[in-house]
Structures are given as structure tokens and as C-alpha cells.
Write a protein that holds these residues in place. Structure first.
Motif, PDB file in Angstrom:
ATOM      1  N   GLY A 181      10.694   2.835  27.591  1.00 38.96           N
ATOM      2  CA  GLY A 181      11.553   3.538  26.191  1.00 38.96           C
ATOM      3  C   GLY A 181      10.653   3.722  25.039  1.00 38.96           C
ATOM      4  N   ARG A 190       9.439   7.269  23.359  1.00 39.08           N
ATOM      5  CA  ARG A 190       9.572   7.545  21.892  1.00 39.08           C
ATOM      6  C   ARG A 190       8.437   7.857  21.133  1.00 39.08           C
ATOM      7  NH1 ARG A 190      14.370   4.179  22.805  1.00 39.08           N
ATOM      8  NH2 ARG A 190      13.177   2.259  22.841  1.00 39.08           N
ATOM      9  N   ASP A 211      16.821  11.284  25.640  1.00 36.90           N
ATOM     10  CA  ASP A 211      17.912  10.558  26.094  1.00 36.90           C
ATOM     11  C   ASP A 211      17.464   9.371  27.175  1.00 36.90           C
ATOM     12  OD1 ASP A 211      20.260   9.441  27.172  1.00 36.90           O
ATOM     13  OD2 ASP A 211      20.845  11.253  28.366  1.00 36.90           O
ATOM     14  N   VAL A 212      17.281   8.214  26.493  1.00 42.35           N
ATOM     15  CA  VAL A 212      16.679   7.321  27.292  1.00 42.35           C
ATOM     16  C   VAL A 212      17.743   6.075  27.359  1.00 42.35           C
ATOM     17  CG1 VAL A 212      14.868   5.420  27.290  1.00 42.35           C
ATOM     18  CG2 VAL A 212      14.220   7.630  26.424  1.00 42.35           C
ATOM     19  N   ARG A 213      18.035   5.617  28.614  1.00 40.93           N
ATOM     20  CA  ARG A 213      18.870   4.821  28.620  1.00 40.93           C
ATOM     21  C   ARG A 213      18.359   3.665  29.888  1.00 40.93           C
ATOM     22  NH1 ARG A 213      24.065   7.840  30.052  1.00 40.93           N
ATOM     23  NH2 ARG A 213      22.517   9.814  30.262  1.00 40.93           N
ATOM     24  N   LEU A 214      17.763   2.751  29.401  1.00 37.41           N
ATOM     25  CA  LEU A 214      17.243   1.668  30.251  1.00 37.41           C
ATOM     26  C   LEU A 214      17.437   0.280  29.637  1.00 37.41           C
ATOM     27  CD1 LEU A 214      13.396   3.344  30.594  1.00 37.41           C
ATOM     28  CD2 LEU A 214      15.247   3.691  32.259  1.00 37.41           C
ATOM     29  N   PRO A 215      18.106  -0.412  30.671  1.00 42.32           N
ATOM     30  CA  PRO A 215      18.614  -1.647  30.323  1.00 42.32           C
ATOM     31  C   PRO A 215      17.407  -2.616  30.120  1.00 42.32           C
ATOM     32  CG  PRO A 215      19.285  -1.219  32.448  1.00 42.32           C
ATOM     33  CD  PRO A 215      18.731   0.022  32.150  1.00 42.32           C
ATOM     34  N   ARG A 221      14.726  13.001  29.569  1.00 41.75           N
ATOM     35  CA  ARG A 221      15.712  12.206  29.881  1.00 41.75           C
ATOM     36  C   ARG A 221      15.299  11.202  30.822  1.00 41.75           C
ATOM     37  NH1 ARG A 221      19.910  12.193  34.018  1.00 41.75           N
ATOM     38  NH2 ARG A 221      21.728  11.311  33.322  1.00 41.75           N
ATOM     39  N   VAL A 238      16.918   7.689  32.816  1.00 37.87           N
ATOM     40  CA  VAL A 238      18.095   7.129  32.953  1.00 37.87           C
ATOM     41  C   VAL A 238      18.131   6.268  34.054  1.00 37.87           C
ATOM     42  CG1 VAL A 238      20.562   7.230  33.048  1.00 37.87           C
ATOM     43  CG2 VAL A 238      19.628   8.833  31.487  1.00 37.87           C
ATOM     44  N   ARG A 239      18.539   4.965  34.092  1.00 40.34           N
ATOM     45  CA  ARG A 239      18.792   4.267  35.344  1.00 40.34           C
ATOM     46  C   ARG A 239      20.034   4.697  36.030  1.00 40.34           C
ATOM     47  NH1 ARG A 239      17.230  -1.216  36.657  1.00 40.34           N
ATOM     48  NH2 ARG A 239      18.227  -1.708  38.886  1.00 40.34           N
ATOM     49  N   GLU A 240      19.938   5.202  37.329  1.00 36.74           N
ATOM     50  CA  GLU A 240      21.325   5.531  37.893  1.00 36.74           C
ATOM     51  C   GLU A 240      21.177   4.780  39.476  1.00 36.74           C
ATOM     52  OE1 GLU A 240      21.414   9.741  38.554  1.00 36.74           O
ATOM     53  OE2 GLU A 240      21.722  10.085  36.330  1.00 36.74           O
TER      54      GLU A 240
END
Length: 541
Positions: free
Chosen positions: A419, A423, A436-440, A474, A476-478
Motif C-alpha cells: 500500500g 502511494r 483504490d488500495v484496500r489491503l488489511p 486498484r 483489493v483483497r478479494e
């Protein structure tokens, strides 16, 4: 007919004749009771003799039913109150009382052994049956303990109910009629023990035992009569459906097809076969050198002819499925080999980076520091300028070592994760980048490096082919995958096989078990997408 069956037939006919003569001439009980005892006992004995003699696969069942009918016939005079003045009355009553109690033990044996009519050694059913036979002489010696038979019938019914509750689907299918009939028979026999023999209870109890026996004997056969049509259709089943088709044809939802290979057992998908619970499954090899093994419900082992017919009908589909499984296994091994190479390469890159950081890089830093300490001691400006040039050369060397060790990966990626690295990349990109970065959390280092290369290559292509147009990134963890996309509104027309950049990127993604797709219609922009499995290997920090 061999000698044992001949002796049994003579005994049955003699018992029927004696019962008819004694019942008609000397019985003190009601005629319906006499008729029910003789009719049902004779029917059971004759049916058992027929099965014992004519149906090879049911000889054990026929022998048990013959024994049951015979003890009913021998015990009939005792039940319908043979007159003491009857000829042979003493002998008939002497044999009749043991036979009367023995009918309960034999009935329990019949019910508890249905539908295979075999008792596994040391099983709960075997223990109950042996206790029933042992209870007969004890009751004859101590008549006051007759209530023990009430416990026997209750335990037998409970054992049947427990077996049914824990049974596999195939076994439940076999016993769907046996268990209810057996429970009814147990209840009726309990009533007979309490009230004594009477017409209604005797007839109903014997009928329930006979129904349970016939249900166990014919139930599976009748069910498999309809299976024949499904088996005949197996010849046209495609390889990818052969396991499901066999499971449907044999009424076993848990049936598995396994292929033995030099590398181990494979399932139809080409993966190593690891059964969840082999203790409750049986195996049937197909062929002398098994080309396949059926892992199935143990109840199917009692119908080898049906298994043989099904496997013969599906032989071509099984052979094709084996080839497909071996091919999938080789492809999986190839992917695993590429993954191991990629992991080893990444591990070696990070080891080299560590070696450079703690070896030559540290020495160059020390040289730079000492040159800095030397500057104040030099009185001549020319000498100080030369030392500063040396410092700059040392810093350039450190930078070259850093780029070499990291394989052109930024330090922020290895230290802080994907992430922050994306950026940082977006901040220095020539054009505008919408993130659009969504990594827990942190991911496997190899996975993060691969995703970083995907975005880097995608943004380079955006700059190269669209100028400074905006791009959308983008990550994203799916579920069990990391989905990375780079999209733009450029002229489109990009292809994976159109140049070395995307082709090499596709190979890098495939090496970790992922898939790279490019959607780039002419004039419609480009979407570069990488689906990366999260579990690509052991994570290393």
C-alpha cells in the motif's frame, strides 16, 4: 440339495405335520392361535429353505429364516397349550419350551444382522445376539428371570436405532424399512412376554419379523433394479462427470474415484487424494492392475456385481478421466515448480540485498563518514573540494548497490508493504493516478513484489501510449486473491503477445499461480488486471 439342507427340509415338513395333527386333535388353545403359529412358522421355514437352496448369494439369510421358522414350529405346541393326554405330548412340551424362548434369540439375530445377515466380530449387534442365545438356557433353569427378555428386546431395538442413526446414506437406504419393522416386532414381542401367547400378538410379531426380513432381503435389490438404467448410461458420460455419474448411479453421494500413479493417488481433478475419513469408507480396485479405485460406502461392498457392472459401463470415461487427472497433476507440478523458482529467486534477491547492506554498503558509509570528518582538518579549499567529490562518488556507489540489491524495488515496499509503495509510486508518476488500495495487512513479499511490478508496468504503458492521461489503480483483497488493476482511457489495442513487456509480466504473474488479463478494445481504453492467489508460499519478512 446337500445333506444339511435335506435334513432341514425333513425337519420342517415333520414339524408342520406334527403341529397340524396335534393342533387339530389335542390343542387346548384357540384355533386361530394354532393356525397363526403353524402358518407363519411354516411359511418362514419354507421360504428360508428355498433361499438356502436356490439363491447362492442369500444362503446365509435362508439358513437363518429356516431356523426361525423351525423353532416357531417346534415351539407351537407349547404356545397353543397342548393337551397332556396327547400322544407324544411330553416330548412336544419338552422341546417346545426351549424353542419358545429360542424364537426370541433367533428373531433378534435376524433383525440385528439385516440386511447383509452377517455380524461383525466384537460389534454391538454381535454382543446382543450372543447374549440372547445365552439367555435361553438360563431362562429354562431359572424361569423367574424371564423379565430379562424384556431388557433383551429393548436393547436390541435400541441397538438397531443407534445403528440407523449413525449409518451412512447407503446403509440407511438399505434399512429404511428394516428398522421400523424391527422396532414394531420388538414391541409386539414385549407384549407377548408380558401377556403370554395370543392370536393377535403372535401373528403380528411373526409378521413384523418376516416383513423386516423381506425388507432387508429385497429392499436393496429393488432399489438397484432402477439403477440398471443409470448404469447403462455411464458409457456416454464425459470424463469430467464420471465421478458424479457413478455416485448417482450407485446411490452413494460420497463416492470418490481415485487413480493410483507412481507419484501417489490422484483424484479426478489431478490433486493428491486425501480422504477425510477412511474408516467409514470401503475401497474397490477396478482391474488386476487397478486403473482406478472406487472409494465408497461399505454397503456397496455387498454388491460386487453392481460395482463391476458400473465400472465396466464407465470404463472409457474412467480411462479418459485418468488421463485428464495425470495431465492436470503435471500442469500443477509445473506451476508449483515455477512458483518454487520464483520464491527462490526472490529469497536470493533479498539475501543479496542484506549482504550488500551489511557488507560493502556499510564499508562505503564508513568511508563517507570518515571523509566528512576529514573536511574540517583540511586548510586548502582545493583539497576540501576533492574530498567532497569523493563523498559524492561514494554516495553514488551506495545508491548503485541499493538499486542492485533491491532489484529496482523501492525500500518502502520491502519495509512498509504494498500500500505505501503504491502511494509513493502514484505521487511521483508523470500523470494523475487515482488509487483504490484496500489491503488489511502485509502479504507475502513475493506477492507484493509481483503486484508492484504489475502496477509499475501498467503506469509505464499509460505514460508511453496515452501521454499524461489519468490512470486508475486498484489493489483489493478479494477472498483468497489479491486483485490488481490498472485502467486508462487511452487508444487501446494492447495485447499480451504484442511486446516483451506485457509478455514478461504475464510470465511473472503466472509464476506465482496468478493470471494476467488485458482488456483493450481499439479506442476503448485499456484495463490491465492481475488475479494473484494470496497463499503463494511461505511469507518471509
Amino acid at each position: 440339495m446337500n445333506r444339511r439342507r435335506l435334513v432341514a427340509a425333513v425337519a420342517v415338513l415333520t414339524a408342520i405335520g406334527a403341529d397340524l395333527w396335534l393342533g387339530v386333535c389335542y390343542a387346548t388353545g384357540p384355533w386361530p392361535l394354532v393356525a397363526s403359529e403353524i402358518t407363519l412358522g411354516g411359511c418362514c421355514a419354507i421360504t428360508g429353505l428355498v433361499l438356502w437352496s436356490a439363491v447362492r448369494s442369500r444362503r446365509r439369510a435362508g439358513g437363518l429364516l429356516t431356523l426361525f421358522g423351525l423353532v416357531v414350529l417346534v415351539g407351537a405346541p407349547y404356545c397353543f397349550g397342548l393337551s397332556a393326554a396327547a400322544p407324544g405330548g411330553t416330548l412336544a412340551r419338552l422341546l417346545g419350551e426351549p424353542a419358545y424362548w429360542l424364537r426370541y434369540a433367533v428373531a433378534g439375530h435376524l433383525l440385528l444382522s439385516c440386511p447383509s445377515f452377517r455380524l461383525a466380530r466384537h460389534s454391538a449387534e454381535s454382543v446382543v445376539v450372543r447374549s440372547g442365545y445365552a439367555l435361553v438356557p438360563i431362562t429354562l433353569l431359572r424361569p423367574e428371570i424371564w423379565p430379562a427378555w424384556l431388557l433383551f428386546t429393548a436393547v436390541a431395538a435400541g441397538t438397531l436405532a443407534r445403528r440407523f442413526a449413525l449409518a451412512s446414506p447407503g446403509r440407511r437406504h438399505d434399512e429404511a424399512f428394516v428398522v421400523p419393522a424391527a422396532v414394531v416386532a420388538s414391541a409386539l414381542y414385549t407384549g407377548m412376554l408380558v401377556t403370554g401367547p395370543n392370536t393377535v400378538l403372535t401373528g403380528a410379531a411373526l409378521a413384523a419379523v418376516t416383513a423386516a426380513f423381506l425388507g432387508g432381503l429385497l429392499g436393496r435389490r429393488l432399489a438397484f433394479a432402477s439403477v440398471g438404467r443409470a448404469v447403462r448410461r455411464l458409457g456416454a458420460v464425459p470424463a469430467d462427470r464420471v465421478e458424479r455419474a457413478l455416485a448417482e448411479a450407485l446411490h452413494d453421494p460420497g463416492l470418490r474415484v481415485v487413480f493410483p500413479t507412481p507419484a501417489g493417488r490422484l483424484d479426478v481433478a489431478g490433486a493428491p487424494f486425501r480422504p477425510a475419513d477412511v474408516r467409514r469408507r470401503a475401497e474397490t480396485p477396478l482391474g488386476a492392475e487397478p486403473r482406478a479405485i472406487l472409494v465408497h460406502d461399505p454397503v456397496l461392498a455387498e454388491h460386487r456385481d453392481l460395482l463391476a457392472s458400473a465400472s465396466a459401463a464407465a470404463r472409457l470415461a474412467l480411462d479418459n478421466a485418468r488421463l485428464h487427472a495425470e495431465l492436470r497433476a503435471k500442469l500443477a507440478e509445473g506451476r508449483a515448480s515455477r512458483l518454487r523458482i520464483a520464491v527462490a529467486t526472490d529469497r536470493e534477491r533479498r539475501r543479496l540485498e542484506d549482504d550488500l547492506r551489511h557488507g560493502p554498503r556499510r564499508r562505503l558509509r564508513e568511508i563517507e563518514r570518515r571523509l566528512g570528518d576529514l573536511l574540517p582538518l583540511l586548510p586548502d579549499d582545493r583539497d576540501r573540494t576533492r574530498v567532497r567529490h569523493l563523498q559524492e562518488a561514494v554516495r553514488d556507489g551506495i545508491g548503485e548497490l541499493d538499486r542492485l540489491g533491491r532489484g529496482l524495488l523501492p525500500e518502502v515496499l520491502t519495509t512498509r508493504g504494498l500500500g505505501p509503495a503504491l502511494r509513493e509510486m502514484a505521487r511521483w508518476a508523470p500523470g494523475e493516478v487515482h488509487l483504490d488500495v484496500r489491503l488489511p495487512d502485509r502479504l507475502d513479499p513475493l506477492l507484493e513484489a509481483t503486484a508492484y511490478y504489475v502496477v509499475s508496468e501498467g503506469l509505464q504503458n499509460v505514460t508511453k501510449h496515452t501521454g499524461r492521461r489519468a490512470a486508475r489503480v486498484r489493489a483489493v483483497r478479494e477472498d483468497a486473491a489479491l486483485v490488481v488493476t490498472v485502467a486508462d482511457d487511452g487508444p487501446g489495442g494492447a495485447r499480451v503477445d504484442g511486446g516483451t513487456g506485457l509478455r514478461g509480466l504475464a510470465d511473472r504473474v503466472a509464476a506465482v499461480g496468478g493470471r494476467l488479463t488485458v482488456d483493450s478494445p481499439p479506442g476503448g481504453g485499456t484495463v490491465l488486471r492481475a488475479d494473484l492467489p494470496v497463499a503463494v508460499g511461505p511469507a518471509e519478512s
